[in-house]
Scaffold this active site. Structure first.
Site, PDB file in Angstrom:
ATOM      1  N   MET A  74       0.798  -1.231   0.000  1.00 25.81           N
ATOM      2  CA  MET A  74       0.000   0.000   0.000  1.00 25.81           C
ATOM      3  C   MET A  74       0.828   1.278   0.000  1.00 25.81           C
ATOM      4  SD  MET A  74      -2.921  -1.111  -0.327  1.00 25.81           S
ATOM      5  CE  MET A  74      -3.601  -2.753  -0.241  1.00 25.81           C
ATOM      6  N   HIS A  76       2.840   4.367  -1.492  1.00 26.76           N
ATOM      7  CA  HIS A  76       2.858   5.169  -2.705  1.00 26.76           C
ATOM      8  C   HIS A  76       4.288   5.280  -3.217  1.00 26.76           C
ATOM      9  CE1 HIS A  76      -0.894   6.466  -0.818  1.00 26.76           C
ATOM     10  NE2 HIS A  76      -1.298   6.792  -2.033  1.00 26.76           N
ATOM     11  N   MET A 112       8.397   4.591   5.729  1.00 21.82           N
ATOM     12  CA  MET A 112       8.542   3.220   5.228  1.00 21.82           C
ATOM     13  C   MET A 112       9.834   3.071   4.429  1.00 21.82           C
ATOM     14  SD  MET A 112       6.198   1.497   6.579  1.00 21.82           S
ATOM     15  CE  MET A 112       6.641  -0.013   5.754  1.00 21.82           C
ATOM     16  N   GLU A 113      10.238   4.133   3.754  1.00 20.45           N
ATOM     17  CA  GLU A 113      11.488   4.107   2.995  1.00 20.45           C
ATOM     18  C   GLU A 113      12.688   4.001   3.932  1.00 20.45           C
ATOM     19  OE1 GLU A 113       8.346   5.316   0.300  1.00 20.45           O
ATOM     20  OE2 GLU A 113       8.797   5.911   2.343  1.00 20.45           O
ATOM     21  N   ASP A 127      23.757 -11.350   3.885  1.00 15.15           N
ATOM     22  CA  ASP A 127      24.060 -12.054   2.642  1.00 15.15           C
ATOM     23  C   ASP A 127      25.566 -12.118   2.383  1.00 15.15           C
ATOM     24  OD1 ASP A 127      23.431 -13.287   0.048  1.00 15.15           O
ATOM     25  OD2 ASP A 127      24.161 -11.384  -0.776  1.00 15.15           O
TER      26      ASP A 127
END
EC number: 4.6.1.17
Length: 159
Positions: A74, A76, A112-113, A127
C-alpha cells in the site's frame, strides 16, 4: 471504525493522497545486526571474500529505500530527495548498528522508505557474511523520528 485502505467492496485499496499538501518530510530509522566477533573483525578489516560489506550494504539500503513502493503493497511511489545510511561497529556488543535517514517533499510519508533502507542494509550484511556466520541476527528495526505531514513530529523516547 472506518478502514482507510479498504474499498466499498471490502477489498484493499491505495489511499488517494491527491488532495494533500506537499510538505517537507524526513524519517530516521535504526536497526542492528549481531554476529560473531570474528565476523565483525573481518568486516572492519575488509577481509570478507565478497568484498567491502558496508559499502555494498550502503548501496543496498539506498536501493531498498528507492524500491519501497514495489515491495510494500500500500506504499505510494514517492520521489526520494535524500537517503543516507550510516553504520557503527560495536565490538562490545558484537553488532553493527544501522541508521537510515530519508527525505522527501511530497503528499505522503517517508518512514517506510527509512525502515526499508535499514532492513535491506542489514539483509545485505547478512548475505555477504553468511558463508562464515549463519547465526547472525537482525534486531530492533524501528522508526525513531518522523517529521512533516498532517500528523507532525514523532520522536521515539528512551533511545
Amino acid at each position: 471504525m472506518e478502514f482507510t485502505h479498504i474499498n466499498e467492496e471490502g477489498r484493499a485499496k491505495m489511499v488517494d493522497v491527491s488532495e494533500k499538501i506537499d510538505t517537507v518530510r524526513e524519517a530516521i530509522a535504526v536497526g542492528s545486526i549481531s554476529m560473531k566477533t570474528e565476523t565483525l573483525e573481518k568486516i572492519k578489516n575488509g577481509s570478507i571474500s565478497k568484498g567491502d560489506v558496508l559499502a555494498v550494504a550502503q548501496v543496498g539500503g539506498i536501493m531498498g529505500a528507492k524500491s519501497t513502493s514495489q515491495i510494500i503493497p500500500m506504499c505510494h511511489a514517492i520521489m526520494i530527495s535524500g537517503c543516507n545510511i550510516s553504520f557503527k561497529i560495536d565490538f562490545e556488543n558484537s553488532k553493527i548498528e544501522i541508521t537510515a535517514t530519508t527525505k522527501t517533499v511530497g503528499k505522503t510519508g517517508i518512514e517506510m522508505e527509512a525502515l526499508t533502507a535499514v532492513s535491506v542494509a542489514a539483509l545485505t550484511i547478512y548475505d555477504m557474511c553468511k558463508a562464515i556466520d549463519r547465526g547472525m541476527v537482525i534486531n530492533n528495526i524501528m522508526l525513531v523520528k518522523k517529521s512533516g505531514g498532517k500528523s507532525g513530529i514523532f520522536e521515539r523516547k528512551g533511545l
